[in-house]
Design a protein around this motif. Structure first.
Motif, PDB file in Angstrom:
ATOM      1  N   ALA A   1       0.806  -1.378   0.073  1.00 13.12           N
ATOM      2  CA  ALA A   1       0.000   0.048   0.046  1.00 13.12           C
ATOM      3  C   ALA A   1       0.940   1.275  -0.137  1.00 13.12           C
ATOM      4  O   ALA A   1       1.707   1.403   0.783  1.00 13.12           O
ATOM      5  CB  ALA A   1      -0.891  -0.066   1.269  1.00 13.12           C
TER       6      ALA A   1
ATOM      7  N   THR B   1       1.058   5.347   0.027  1.00  9.43           N
ATOM      8  CA  THR B   1       0.128   6.720   0.430  1.00  9.43           C
ATOM      9  C   THR B   1       0.939   7.747  -0.150  1.00  9.43           C
ATOM     10  O   THR B   1       2.227   7.951   0.218  1.00  9.43           O
ATOM     11  CB  THR B   1      -0.071   6.900   1.772  1.00  9.43           C
ATOM     12  OG1 THR B   1      -0.597   5.454   2.428  1.00  9.43           O
ATOM     13  CG2 THR B   1      -0.853   7.886   2.185  1.00  9.43           C
TER      14      THR B   1
ATOM     15  N   THR C   1      -3.009   5.511  -2.534  1.00  8.94           N
ATOM     16  CA  THR C   1      -3.858   6.351  -1.699  1.00  8.94           C
ATOM     17  C   THR C   1      -3.545   7.887  -2.043  1.00  8.94           C
ATOM     18  O   THR C   1      -2.107   7.885  -1.387  1.00  8.94           O
ATOM     19  CB  THR C   1      -4.277   5.989  -0.520  1.00  8.94           C
ATOM     20  OG1 THR C   1      -4.851   4.718  -0.279  1.00  8.94           O
ATOM     21  CG2 THR C   1      -5.345   6.847   0.025  1.00  8.94           C
TER      22      THR C   1
ATOM     23  N   VAL D   1      -3.723  11.235  -0.375  1.00  7.40           N
ATOM     24  CA  VAL D   1      -4.169  11.977   0.767  1.00  7.40           C
ATOM     25  C   VAL D   1      -4.128  13.520   0.565  1.00  7.40           C
ATOM     26  O   VAL D   1      -3.071  14.106   0.505  1.00  7.40           O
ATOM     27  CB  VAL D   1      -3.651  11.645   2.078  1.00  7.40           C
ATOM     28  CG1 VAL D   1      -4.209  12.519   3.381  1.00  7.40           C
ATOM     29  CG2 VAL D   1      -3.747  10.075   2.494  1.00  7.40           C
TER      30      VAL D   1
ATOM     31  N   VAL E   1      -6.684   5.018  -8.241  1.00  5.41           N
ATOM     32  CA  VAL E   1      -5.997   5.754  -6.997  1.00  5.41           C
ATOM     33  C   VAL E   1      -7.288   6.135  -6.193  1.00  5.41           C
ATOM     34  O   VAL E   1      -8.304   6.590  -6.809  1.00  5.41           O
ATOM     35  CB  VAL E   1      -5.476   7.279  -7.363  1.00  5.41           C
ATOM     36  CG1 VAL E   1      -4.878   8.040  -6.244  1.00  5.41           C
ATOM     37  CG2 VAL E   1      -4.295   6.804  -8.545  1.00  5.41           C
ATOM     38  N   ARG E   2      -7.362   5.792  -4.952  1.00  2.35           N
ATOM     39  CA  ARG E   2      -8.160   6.208  -3.920  1.00  2.35           C
ATOM     40  C   ARG E   2      -7.875   7.596  -3.469  1.00  2.35           C
ATOM     41  O   ARG E   2      -6.918   7.862  -2.993  1.00  2.35           O
ATOM     42  CB  ARG E   2      -8.053   5.354  -2.670  1.00  2.35           C
ATOM     43  CG  ARG E   2      -8.805   5.377  -1.724  1.00  2.35           C
ATOM     44  CD  ARG E   2      -8.491   4.755  -0.406  1.00  2.35           C
ATOM     45  NE  ARG E   2      -9.644   4.713   0.690  1.00  2.35           N
ATOM     46  CZ  ARG E   2      -9.358   4.361   1.944  1.00  2.35           C
ATOM     47  NH1 ARG E   2      -8.407   3.612   2.043  1.00  2.35           N
ATOM     48  NH2 ARG E   2     -10.138   4.650   2.898  1.00  2.35           N
ATOM     49  N   VAL E   3      -8.636   8.648  -3.602  1.00  2.00           N
ATOM     50  CA  VAL E   3      -8.413  10.004  -3.243  1.00  2.00           C
ATOM     51  C   VAL E   3      -9.191  10.310  -2.027  1.00  2.00           C
ATOM     52  O   VAL E   3     -10.492  10.408  -1.746  1.00  2.00           O
ATOM     53  CB  VAL E   3      -9.036  11.025  -4.436  1.00  2.00           C
ATOM     54  CG1 VAL E   3      -8.838  12.337  -4.080  1.00  2.00           C
ATOM     55  CG2 VAL E   3      -8.102  10.642  -5.684  1.00  2.00           C
ATOM     56  N   LEU E   4      -8.689  10.499  -0.799  1.00  3.73           N
ATOM     57  CA  LEU E   4      -9.203  11.248   0.280  1.00  3.73           C
ATOM     58  C   LEU E   4      -8.926  12.920   0.343  1.00  3.73           C
ATOM     59  O   LEU E   4      -7.808  13.333   0.511  1.00  3.73           O
ATOM     60  CB  LEU E   4      -8.475  10.366   1.218  1.00  3.73           C
ATOM     61  CG  LEU E   4      -8.617   9.014   1.493  1.00  3.73           C
ATOM     62  CD1 LEU E   4      -7.822   8.746   2.633  1.00  3.73           C
ATOM     63  CD2 LEU E   4      -9.889   8.398   1.177  1.00  3.73           C
TER      64      LEU E   4
ATOM     65  N   LEU F   1      -4.592   4.791   7.832  1.00  5.86           N
ATOM     66  CA  LEU F   1      -4.418   3.979   6.690  1.00  5.86           C
ATOM     67  C   LEU F   1      -3.412   3.060   6.685  1.00  5.86           C
ATOM     68  O   LEU F   1      -2.157   3.742   6.807  1.00  5.86           O
ATOM     69  CB  LEU F   1      -4.257   4.973   5.577  1.00  5.86           C
ATOM     70  CG  LEU F   1      -5.284   6.284   5.401  1.00  5.86           C
ATOM     71  CD1 LEU F   1      -5.017   7.123   4.274  1.00  5.86           C
ATOM     72  CD2 LEU F   1      -6.764   5.603   5.248  1.00  5.86           C
TER      73      LEU F   1
ATOM     74  N   SER G   1       0.017   1.703   5.316  1.00  4.66           N
ATOM     75  CA  SER G   1       0.971   2.569   4.324  1.00  4.66           C
ATOM     76  C   SER G   1       2.245   1.613   4.443  1.00  4.66           C
ATOM     77  O   SER G   1       2.930   2.049   5.521  1.00  4.66           O
ATOM     78  CB  SER G   1       0.958   3.795   4.453  1.00  4.66           C
ATOM     79  OG  SER G   1       1.638   4.523   3.448  1.00  4.66           O
TER      80      SER G   1
ATOM     81  N   THR H   1       5.388   5.530   2.216  1.00  4.97           N
ATOM     82  CA  THR H   1       4.350   7.033   2.172  1.00  4.97           C
ATOM     83  C   THR H   1       5.514   7.806   1.643  1.00  4.97           C
ATOM     84  O   THR H   1       6.390   8.038   2.050  1.00  4.97           O
ATOM     85  CB  THR H   1       4.208   7.298   3.836  1.00  4.97           C
ATOM     86  OG1 THR H   1       3.440   6.412   4.438  1.00  4.97           O
ATOM     87  CG2 THR H   1       3.366   8.633   3.821  1.00  4.97           C
TER      88      THR H   1
END
Length: 401
Positions: free
Chosen positions: A142, A144, A167, A169, A195-198, A221, A223, A226
């Motif tokens: 994962a 980030t 992800t 952030v 892509v997961r967008v927060l 999350l 990660s 990072t």
């Protein structure tokens, strides 16, 4: 006998190289460029270095005028009174005029654990450290990416296109510079890449550990790796040298880019704060600022009054992997407008820009004085801000001549 003038440029990035090349218009100048690396860093390709599609390095022989002397070293301190630079190697350089173009790098994240557990990407060395860490991480790790400016978006897209679980952030708004229409386009492309967008206020990072990222809303999350792209800082050379700076450490200048302390020192690029109203950190600003700084030095040597800053913007371009991108148009005051070009054509336009930047520098190296984009009329917003500031600010103190 013609008297020779020594001009030293600190920093060999976009602004510094443009300034050094342009200064070679005069044959009675000795131009020296001091830079800690032996090669030019094409910074807008650093995300490609991380993704493995480019080295982000160009040989100085390809962009720097033959008449410029390159000193591979760092400046430890500027002694403005004696017009002398103390070098990190222990040597020293004297100057008659100095161009301060030290650029920018990663800012202190100010978030617990970020400095120890996250990888910055603002410099060549940062990207070179990150690349092997990515290579060593399994494809299922994962990842980030913190920060939703151009660097964060480009890095997230680059890695997601390779099949990484990414992800992004935002800590606020995705692509805050973009027009809402452009932002929707970028969000759609990131979604297609997986892509997961927060975003939103709850997506602000409050802590980073070796295997997790904690957010303001309480989420944690997982990660395994990072990447920190939020915020830029500038070297503290001006502060260490006792020169006037803004809160970030950028050298304070007037609208001719001349230091408020000393008319022999001129600033350009990310490390300049003209009238305390710095421009957006970008190569789009740095190259014209480098040309303007050189023109200011040349005017002072000729005994003429330098022209004032007249910066014009036009767009921001962001790559979204190797097969898509967005070219976000803006007005001359650097405010995004509704029109953009995205998709494959957007990627092609971004590549045209990436190839064009070294070409601008190389052309100026071969024909010093030929660059003209810094002479285009700028937006009216800056003029209005300056008028408002001048109505409140006290008269500037006398400067060293």
């Amino acid at each position: 006998m013609v008297e020779n003038t020594d001009v030293v440029v600190i920093g060999g990035g976009y602004a510094g190289v443009m300034a050094a090349n342009r200064l070679t218009q005069r044959g009675d100048l000795t131009v020296t460029l001091v830079n800690p690396r032996p090669d030019f860093v094409h910074r807008i390709r650093l995300h490609q270095l991380v993704g493995g599609s480019d080295t982000a390095v160009v040989a100085y022989r390809d962009v720097l005028a033959e008449g410029v002397r390159l000193v591979v070293d760092s400046v430890a301190r500027i002694d403005a009174g004696d017009r002398r630079l103390a070098l990190a190697s222990g040597g020293a350089l004297g100057y008659d005029y100095l161009v301060y173009a030290v650029g920018s790098g990663s800012a202190d994240p100010g978030v617990p654990g970020a400095a120890e557990s996250a990888y910055p990407i603002a410099t060549l060395e940062d990207a070179q450290r990150l690349r092997p860490a990515l290579d060593a991480a399994p494809a299922t790790t994962a990842v980030t990416v913190v920060g939703a400016g151009p660097t964060g978006i480009e890095t997230a897209a680059e890695l997601a296109e390779q099949g990484r679980a990414v992800t992004l952030v935002c800590g606020g708004t995705l692509g805050p510079y973009l027009h809402a229409r452009g932002r929707r386009s970028v969000a759609a492309r990131l979604a297609r890449l997986g892509v997961r967008v927060l975003d939103g206020p709850g997506a602000k990072v409050t802590a980073v550990t070796r295997d997790a990222v904690r957010l303001a809303d309480g989420r944690e999350l997982p990660s395994g790796l990072t990447i920190w792209t939020a915020g830029f800082g500038v070297p503290d050379l001006a502060v260490r040298s006792g020169l006037s700076t803004d809160a970030l450490g950028r050298l304070l200048t007037d609208e001719t880019l001349t230091s408020v302390d000393d008319v022999r020192i001129v600033a350009a690029g990310d490390s300049a704060a003209p009238s305390g109203l710095p421009l957006r950190m970008s190569c789009q600003a740095a190259i014209p600022l480098g040309a303007r700084a050189a023109d200011t030095v040349l005017s002072r040597i000729a005994g003429e009054q330098p022209s004032t800053l007249n910066q014009s913007f036009g767009a921001q371009c962001i790559s979204l992997g190797r097969h898509a991108g967005i070219f976000q148009f803006a007005n001359r005051s650097d405010v995004a407008v509704w029109f953009n070009i995205d998709g494959r054509l957007g990627a092609k336009l971004k590549e045209v820009v990436c190839k064009g930047v070294p070409n601008h520098l190389a052309h100026e190296a071969g024909r010093p004085g030929s660059y003209r984009l810094h002479l285009m009329p700028g937006g009216a917003t800056r003029r209005r801000l300056l008028q408002a500031e001048r109505g409140e600010a006290p008269a500037p103190a006398d400067r060293v001549v």
